[in-house]
Motif scaffolding. Structure first.
Motif, short mmCIF file in Angstrom:
data_model
loop_
_atom_site.label_atom_id
_atom_site.label_comp_id
_atom_site.label_asym_id
_atom_site.label_seq_id
_atom_site.Cartn_x
_atom_site.Cartn_y
_atom_site.Cartn_z
N ASN A 18 14.71 0.79 0.75
CA ASN A 18 15.12 -0.55 0.33
C ASN A 18 14.82 -1.56 1.44
OD1 ASN A 18 16.34 0.21 -2.24
ND2 ASN A 18 17.89 1.25 -0.98
N GLY A 19 13.65 -1.40 2.03
CA GLY A 19 13.28 -2.23 3.17
C GLY A 19 13.19 -3.71 2.84
N ASN A 20 13.63 -4.52 3.80
CA ASN A 20 13.57 -5.97 3.67
C ASN A 20 13.14 -6.53 5.02
OD1 ASN A 20 13.91 -8.53 2.53
ND2 ASN A 20 16.06 -8.65 3.16
N PRO A 21 11.82 -6.45 5.33
CA PRO A 21 11.36 -6.71 6.70
C PRO A 21 11.77 -8.08 7.23
CG PRO A 21 9.61 -5.78 5.36
CD PRO A 21 10.73 -6.10 4.42
N LYS A 22 12.34 -8.06 8.42
CA LYS A 22 12.74 -9.29 9.10
C LYS A 22 12.55 -9.11 10.60
CE LYS A 22 16.35 -10.55 5.75
NZ LYS A 22 17.79 -10.78 5.53
N GLY A 23 12.25 -10.20 11.29
CA GLY A 23 12.10 -10.13 12.73
C GLY A 23 11.81 -11.50 13.30
N ASP A 24 12.12 -11.67 14.59
CA ASP A 24 11.90 -12.97 15.24
C ASP A 24 10.44 -13.38 15.23
OD1 ASP A 24 14.59 -13.06 15.78
OD2 ASP A 24 14.39 -12.30 17.83
N LYS A 25 9.54 -12.40 15.28
CA LYS A 25 8.12 -12.69 15.34
C LYS A 25 7.41 -12.46 14.00
CE LYS A 25 7.92 -13.74 19.72
NZ LYS A 25 7.51 -15.10 20.18
N LEU A 26 8.20 -12.33 12.94
CA LEU A 26 7.63 -12.15 11.60
C LEU A 26 7.92 -13.38 10.76
CD1 LEU A 26 6.48 -10.59 9.14
CD2 LEU A 26 8.76 -9.59 8.84
N PHE A 27 6.89 -13.94 10.14
CA PHE A 27 7.07 -14.99 9.14
C PHE A 27 6.78 -14.38 7.78
CE2 PHE A 27 5.30 -18.17 6.29
CZ PHE A 27 6.28 -19.13 6.31
N ARG A 52 9.29 0.47 10.69
CA ARG A 52 10.40 1.26 10.15
C ARG A 52 10.99 0.56 8.92
NH1 ARG A 52 12.57 2.32 14.62
NH2 ARG A 52 14.00 0.56 14.74
N GLN A 53 11.09 -0.75 8.96
CA GLN A 53 11.60 -1.50 7.81
C GLN A 53 10.62 -1.43 6.63
OE1 GLN A 53 13.22 -5.50 8.74
NE2 GLN A 53 12.98 -4.92 10.89
N LEU A 54 9.33 -1.45 6.92
CA LEU A 54 8.33 -1.40 5.85
C LEU A 54 8.40 -0.10 5.06
CD1 LEU A 54 5.15 -2.81 7.67
CD2 LEU A 54 6.65 -4.02 6.11
N LEU A 55 8.77 0.98 5.74
CA LEU A 55 8.79 2.30 5.12
C LEU A 55 10.15 2.67 4.55
CD1 LEU A 55 6.70 4.18 7.83
CD2 LEU A 55 5.93 3.51 5.55
N ALA A 56 11.17 1.85 4.80
CA ALA A 56 12.51 2.16 4.30
C ALA A 56 12.55 2.02 2.78
CB ALA A 56 13.53 1.24 4.95
N THR A 107 0.86 -1.18 0.00
CA THR A 107 0.00 0.00 0.00
C THR A 107 0.90 1.23 0.00
OG1 THR A 107 -1.91 1.05 1.04
CG2 THR A 107 -0.21 0.22 2.51
N TYR A 108 0.28 2.40 0.13
CA TYR A 108 1.03 3.66 0.19
C TYR A 108 0.56 4.46 1.39
CZ TYR A 108 2.91 3.03 -4.51
OH TYR A 108 3.60 2.57 -5.60
N LEU A 109 1.50 5.09 2.07
CA LEU A 109 1.19 6.07 3.11
C LEU A 109 1.42 7.43 2.48
CD1 LEU A 109 0.38 6.58 6.03
CD2 LEU A 109 2.80 6.46 6.66
N ASP A 110 0.34 8.04 1.98
CA ASP A 110 0.43 9.21 1.12
C ASP A 110 1.23 8.80 -0.12
OD1 ASP A 110 -0.06 11.71 0.20
OD2 ASP A 110 1.08 12.77 1.72
N ASN A 111 2.44 9.37 -0.32
CA ASN A 111 3.26 8.98 -1.47
C ASN A 111 4.39 8.03 -1.10
OD1 ASN A 111 1.92 10.47 -3.54
ND2 ASN A 111 2.83 12.35 -2.73
N THR A 112 4.39 7.55 0.14
CA THR A 112 5.45 6.65 0.59
C THR A 112 5.02 5.20 0.41
OG1 THR A 112 6.17 8.25 2.25
CG2 THR A 112 6.90 5.97 2.53
N PRO A 113 5.75 4.41 -0.40
CA PRO A 113 5.38 3.00 -0.57
C PRO A 113 5.64 2.19 0.68
CG PRO A 113 7.43 3.48 -1.73
CD PRO A 113 6.92 4.78 -1.21
N VAL A 114 4.74 1.27 0.99
CA VAL A 114 4.88 0.35 2.13
C VAL A 114 5.08 -1.04 1.56
CG1 VAL A 114 3.81 -0.52 4.23
CG2 VAL A 114 3.35 1.83 3.49
#
Length: 313
Positions: free
Chosen positions: A257-266, A251-255, A214-221
């Motif tokens: 070149n974001g590449n979301p990762k986390g212990d509680k994320l699949f 914060r990773q979703l909005l970066a 999706t987009y937050l205004d003009n920022t891609p998520v």
């Protein structure tokens, strides 16, 4: 070329001036029929009619919901009895508040520039074939989700019904409010993906067919940056509602070149299918529209199924 122009006059950013410009541009190149939608589901009815009489092109001027309706109107589901030998091409002129599908295809978010872009693409006669997703018995074009984002879509739909526009700031405020409401609930979702162990104790999950989600205004998520219209489905399942890990993922979703990762994320970016199960009925959204509550939803990727007038990737 016979063309149907479907206009949603109630979409956020449609104006009479843009509609007139688009109609004039198409009339100079095609045999044009213009129809305004009058009720929910009308775009699907119009698209089915256009396919029945073998029109060549359907152009949608509206938001993601109108585009979704249109595709579900003329594109048969896999295995359906009403398969067609010939289908219209699809063109899009953004007219909604988010226009995620159009932006993900590389279509200009400005309706006037998008009109010129469409005419240029029609003149070179080079289309793009993309894959879509199926959620049970319905096509989705860029995203579906259970839990938090479905709750947000349900709340936004209620605000729209009361005359409030779906602005980016309203989406953000609603998301924060729904997050703290959902934070009090126990996880009740189970995600099943071929080749993986079932993922349990999930609070909410997104299933995507493109990136951005999706987009937050003009920022891609970007939940699944490796997912595209040419791959399988992306799966993003959160197993925590903790504030700090959620903020880290956000914060990773909005970066850029974001590449979301986390212990509680699949996360999986290219899956042929996924099944989402819930211990009690949970909200489902498809392409930004709240659909209802389900105990189970099956999602499937269908490659190379739709011809769109859009730039090549």
């Amino acid at each position: 070329m016979r063309t149907l122009l479907i206009v949603n006059p109630n979409a956020t950013s449609t104006t009479p001036e843009t509609r007139d410009l688009l109609a004039h541009a198409l009339e100079s190149r095609t045999q044009l029929t213009v129809v305004h939608t009058e009720h929910r589901g009308h775009a699907a009815e119009l698209a089915q009619w256009a396919a029945d009489i073998e029109m060549d092109l359907i152009v949608v001027h509206g938001g993601d919901g109108t585009v979704n309706e249109t595709i579900n109107g003329f594109l048969p589901l896999p295995g359906a009895a009403n398969q067609r030998e010939r289908l219209p091409r699809l063109g899009i002129i953004p007219g909604g508040s988010a226009n995620v599908f159009a932006r993900a295809l590389g279509i200009d978010p400005d309706p006037v520039r998008a009109t010129n872009q469409l005419i240029d693409l029609l003149s070179v006669d080079k289309d793009r074939r993309i894959g879509l997703g199926v959620a049970d018995d319905r096509w989705f074009i860029f995203s579906a989700g259970v839990g938090l984002d479905a709750d947000v879509c349900e709340a936004i739909d209620a605000k729209r019904a009361n005359g409030h526009a779906a602005t980016p700031s309203r989406y953000l405020r609603t998301t924060v409010k729904q997050f703290f409401k959902a934070k009090r609930r126990d996880p009740m979702v189970r995600v099943v993906i071929p080749g993986h162990e079932p993922v349990t104790e999930v609070h909410y999950a997104f299933v995507t067919n493109a990136s951005p989600w999706t987009y937050l205004d003009n920022t891609p998520v970007r939940t699944n940056p490796g997912t595209s219209f040419e791959t399988g489905l992306g799966v993003f399942a959160m197993r925590t509602m903790g504030l700090l890990p959620t903020l880290r993922i956000a914060r990773q979703l909005l970066a850029p070149n974001g590449n979301p990762k986390g212990d509680k994320l699949f996360r999986v970016d290219d899956s042929p299918s996924v099944r989402v199960e819930a211990s009690e009925p949970i909200g489902l959204q498809i392409d930004g529209d709240f659909i209802g509550r389900r105990n189970m939803v099956n999602f499937t990727a269908v490659p190379d199924v739709l011809e769109v007038v859009a730039p090549q990737p």
